[in-house]
Scaffold this active site. Structure first.
Site, PDB file in Angstrom:
ATOM      1  N   THR A 131      14.194   1.624  35.108  1.00 30.00           N
ATOM      2  CA  THR A 131      15.018   0.864  36.013  1.00 30.00           C
ATOM      3  C   THR A 131      15.222   1.431  37.398  1.00 30.00           C
ATOM      4  OG1 THR A 131      16.260  -0.008  34.173  1.00 30.00           O
ATOM      5  CG2 THR A 131      17.241  -0.277  36.301  1.00 30.00           C
TER       6      THR A 131
ATOM      7  N   LYS B 293      17.050  -7.143  34.195  1.00 28.83           N
ATOM      8  CA  LYS B 293      18.148  -6.199  34.314  1.00 28.83           C
ATOM      9  C   LYS B 293      19.181  -6.632  35.338  1.00 28.83           C
ATOM     10  CE  LYS B 293      14.583  -2.847  33.513  1.00 28.83           C
ATOM     11  NZ  LYS B 293      13.847  -1.764  34.133  1.00 28.83           N
TER      12      LYS B 293
ATOM     13  N   GLY C  60      23.648  -5.700  37.995  1.00 30.15           N
ATOM     14  CA  GLY C  60      22.445  -5.138  37.403  1.00 30.15           C
ATOM     15  C   GLY C  60      22.796  -3.862  36.670  1.00 30.15           C
TER      16      GLY C  60
ATOM     17  N   SER D 162      16.397   5.317  37.668  1.00 33.49           N
ATOM     18  CA  SER D 162      15.400   6.361  37.905  1.00 33.49           C
ATOM     19  C   SER D 162      14.843   6.340  39.324  1.00 33.49           C
ATOM     20  CB  SER D 162      14.244   6.219  36.914  1.00 33.49           C
ATOM     21  OG  SER D 162      14.719   6.265  35.597  1.00 33.49           O
TER      22      SER D 162
END
Length: 184
Positions: free
Chosen positions: A11, A43, A55, A134
């Site tokens: 993500t 997401k 999100g 990430s």
């Protein structure tokens, strides 16, 4: 089985508020260890009749729990994103189960943007730009540069910054979902 293989990574979520426009987007990749398990996960979503965007990043079950609890707070405090976010963060701090959630929630409306963690932390960025996951730092840096050096719309900034993050972060792809708030 090593702990690294079991860990789900995924993500990049990015929200940008600019010139009265609000956009939030996310990539679609879910990675377990060194394997891409899914490339088109959803997401991001609209909430409160399209007046809010949200999100998530982190463990999917934990993120859905955060979503659910946040929606309950929105029902209790209709139209008050700030109050709903603060109340959710307070619940996460005081509830033994909630404070163990390994997820982040990014929420935004026309006036405010917040990052809410499962541990009860809440952050409102100074510049109306927030990024989690990430690839969040890459998307954040790219979007700040695009805001400073271009006249792009909020949606265009989200799209370009997420694409840049997807080209750098191995846990992020370029299968993007981008939402915008409805204009009044």
């Amino acid at each position: 089985m090593s702990r690294d293989f079991e860990r789900v990574r995924s993500t990049t979520i990015l929200a940008v508020r600019r010139n009265g426009q609000v956009a939030l987007g996310g990539d679609g990749q879910v990675t377990v260890g060194q394997t891409v398990m899914k490339s088109n996960a959803q997401k991001v979503r609209t909430l409160h009749g399209g007046k809010l965007l949200a999100g998530f990043a982190g463990a999917a079950a934990d993120a859905f729990t955060l979503f659910e609890k946040f929606e309950e707070k929105l029902e209790r405090y209709p139209g008050n994103l700030q109050r709903a976010a603060v109340e959710l963060a307070k619940d996460c701090r005081s509830d033994r189960v909630l404070r163990r959630l390994e997820a982040l929630l990014a929420v935004t409306d026309r006036q405010h943007s917040f990052i809410i963690s499962g541990t009860g932390d809440i952050i409102e960025p100074d510049d109306g730009i927030l990024a989690i996951g990430s690839g969040g730092p890459y998307a954040l840096a790219a979007s700040r540069a695009l805001v400073e050096c271009t006249d792009l719309t909020a949606r265009e900034i989200v799209e370009r910054a997420l694409t840049i993050a997807g080209e750098i972060c191995i846990h992020t792809n370029t299968q993007l979902s981008i939402l915008e708030l409805k204009t009044d």
